[in-house]
Scaffold this active site. Structure first.
Site, mmCIF file in Angstrom:
data_model
loop_
_atom_site.group_PDB
_atom_site.id
_atom_site.type_symbol
_atom_site.label_atom_id
_atom_site.label_comp_id
_atom_site.label_asym_id
_atom_site.label_seq_id
_atom_site.Cartn_x
_atom_site.Cartn_y
_atom_site.Cartn_z
ATOM 1 N N GLU A 33 -9.816 -2.171 14.777
ATOM 2 C CA GLU A 33 -9.466 -2.052 13.355
ATOM 3 C C GLU A 33 -10.167 -0.833 12.767
ATOM 4 O O GLU A 33 -11.136 -0.305 13.317
ATOM 5 C CB GLU A 33 -9.920 -3.329 12.627
ATOM 6 C CG GLU A 33 -9.550 -3.435 11.158
ATOM 7 C CD GLU A 33 -8.064 -3.628 10.925
ATOM 8 O OE1 GLU A 33 -7.375 -2.594 10.775
ATOM 9 O OE2 GLU A 33 -7.597 -4.772 10.888
ATOM 10 N N ARG A 77 -14.863 -14.283 6.781
ATOM 11 C CA ARG A 77 -15.409 -13.057 7.347
ATOM 12 C C ARG A 77 -14.741 -11.866 6.687
ATOM 13 O O ARG A 77 -13.635 -11.958 6.142
ATOM 14 C CB ARG A 77 -15.202 -13.000 8.860
ATOM 15 C CG ARG A 77 -13.739 -12.942 9.305
ATOM 16 C CD ARG A 77 -13.637 -12.579 10.772
ATOM 17 N NE ARG A 77 -12.269 -12.602 11.283
ATOM 18 C CZ ARG A 77 -11.396 -11.620 11.143
ATOM 19 N NH1 ARG A 77 -11.730 -10.534 10.455
ATOM 20 N NH2 ARG A 77 -10.179 -11.700 11.654
ATOM 21 N N ASN A 129 -12.775 -8.268 6.519
ATOM 22 C CA ASN A 129 -11.626 -7.787 7.286
ATOM 23 C C ASN A 129 -11.015 -6.567 6.594
ATOM 24 O O ASN A 129 -10.170 -6.706 5.724
ATOM 25 C CB ASN A 129 -10.567 -8.891 7.409
ATOM 26 C CG ASN A 129 -9.470 -8.525 8.393
ATOM 27 O OD1 ASN A 129 -9.700 -8.495 9.591
ATOM 28 N ND2 ASN A 129 -8.276 -8.256 7.893
ATOM 29 N N ASN A 162 -6.546 -6.722 3.856
ATOM 30 C CA ASN A 162 -6.345 -5.732 4.902
ATOM 31 C C ASN A 162 -6.390 -4.312 4.345
ATOM 32 O O ASN A 162 -7.238 -3.983 3.547
ATOM 33 C CB ASN A 162 -5.053 -6.039 5.670
ATOM 34 C CG ASN A 162 -5.323 -6.338 7.130
ATOM 35 O OD1 ASN A 162 -6.007 -5.585 7.804
ATOM 36 N ND2 ASN A 162 -4.807 -7.449 7.622
ATOM 37 N N ASP A 197 -0.571 -4.603 8.168
ATOM 38 C CA ASP A 197 -1.992 -4.641 8.515
ATOM 39 C C ASP A 197 -2.686 -3.429 7.887
ATOM 40 O O ASP A 197 -2.559 -3.214 6.692
ATOM 41 C CB ASP A 197 -2.156 -4.704 10.039
ATOM 42 C CG ASP A 197 -3.469 -5.347 10.472
ATOM 43 O OD1 ASP A 197 -4.522 -4.959 9.938
ATOM 44 O OD2 ASP A 197 -3.448 -6.232 11.335
#
Length: 289
Positions: A19, A98, A100, A146, A196
């Site tokens: 990522e 968490r 992200n 995202n 994403d």
């Protein structure tokens, strides 16, 4: 719409959840994270290095004083790549969540969001970390926070909450860091996957990674698809411009949740890819705190 030629494999990796790829101008290196692997990857002059964080790390971004600012499970942290030392700067402890993905704006503020480990909807938030380490909530709730990036003039911020299957656009107040006037910029059609990570190029076009879609899409500022890149990995997670001239588009992928038959069909899942898009990106801003 143009379907572009195949991308190049830069590194064959087995990242669980690659990522957040970006170019660190201060180190002349390409940097990205493996969220579930708890590691920051760095490519310097074709030398691949891995910096262990020891915890889930959703975001890494350059820091003006050196090293990287991180968004980790506990909150916000800093990492010195020379020593490997990780320092927690601000704790945000919400059980079962968490960090992200995220990005830094032109004023050096870090925006990063959370999601539930269970991936159930509406369990996350989007936060802003100011240079004085004050934390503010920007959006609440979100499902899977995202990709984030800004238009070249800084007046519009693009944001993905993957649970909405859409890219949203907001008016952005650079002075205050505030977001307003939410609207749908691009809606993914059923069956194509989930939005994403994303990045904006110098022409103001948005490059979007499509999870479970094996694609990166380029959208014009009016929301029209004008290019689709096909990748040999279904779980495409992020894209960002790299190299000293920011002329290469780098793309991360994931292998988390893929069964043995899918991995046999797509063995490059979790690898790092690159593509020459014929357009350059914009420099990643450092966090100034």
């Amino acid at each position: 719409m143009n379907r572009s030629p195949a991308v190049e494999v830069v590194l064959e990796l087995e990242m669980e959840l690659g990522e957040g790829v970006f170019w660190d101008a201060a180190r002349d290196s390409l940097v990205w994270v493996d969220i579930l692997g708890g590691a920051i990857h760095e490519l310097i002059d074709a030398v691949h290095r891995v910096h262990a964080v020891g915890a889930h790390v959703g975001v890494a971004a350059p820091r003006a004083r050196g090293g990287w600012i991180l968004a980790v499970r506990e909150g916000f942290a800093a990492l010195d790549p020379a020593s490997g030392q990780v320092q927690i700067l601000k704790r945000i402890e919400i059980p079962g969540t968490r960090m992200n993905d995220g990005n830094v704006d032109a004023r050096g503020r870090l925006f990063a969001g959370t999601m539930l480990d269970s991936e159930e909807p509406n369990g996350g938030r989007l936060y802003r970390l100011d240079p004085d380490l004050t934390v503010s909530v920007v959006l609440d709730p979100v499902s899977v926070s995202n990709g984030i990036d800004w238009s070249p003039d800084g007046r519009t911020v693009y944001y993905v909450d993957s649970g909405t299957r859409a890219v949203a656009a907001f008016d952005f107040d650079e002075e205050s860091g505030g977001w307003s006037n939410r609207r749908v910029f691009a809606q993914l059609e059923p069956g194509v996957g989930f939005p994403d990570g994303l990045t904006v190029d110098r022409d103001g076009c948005i490059w979007l990674a499509v999870w479970d879609g094996s694609q990166v899409r380029r959208y014009t500022p009016d929301g029209r698809i004008d290019r689709i890149l096909q990748l040999p990995a279904p779980r495409v997670t992020s894209c960002g411009f790299g190299g000293p001239d920011l002329a290469t588009l780098y793309i991360t992928t994931a292998r988390v949740g893929l069964n043995a038959s899918v991995l046999e069909e797509h063995p490059l899942s979790g690898s790092l890819f690159a593509f020459d898009p014929g357009v350059t990106g914009t420099a990643r801003q450092p966090f100034v705190g």
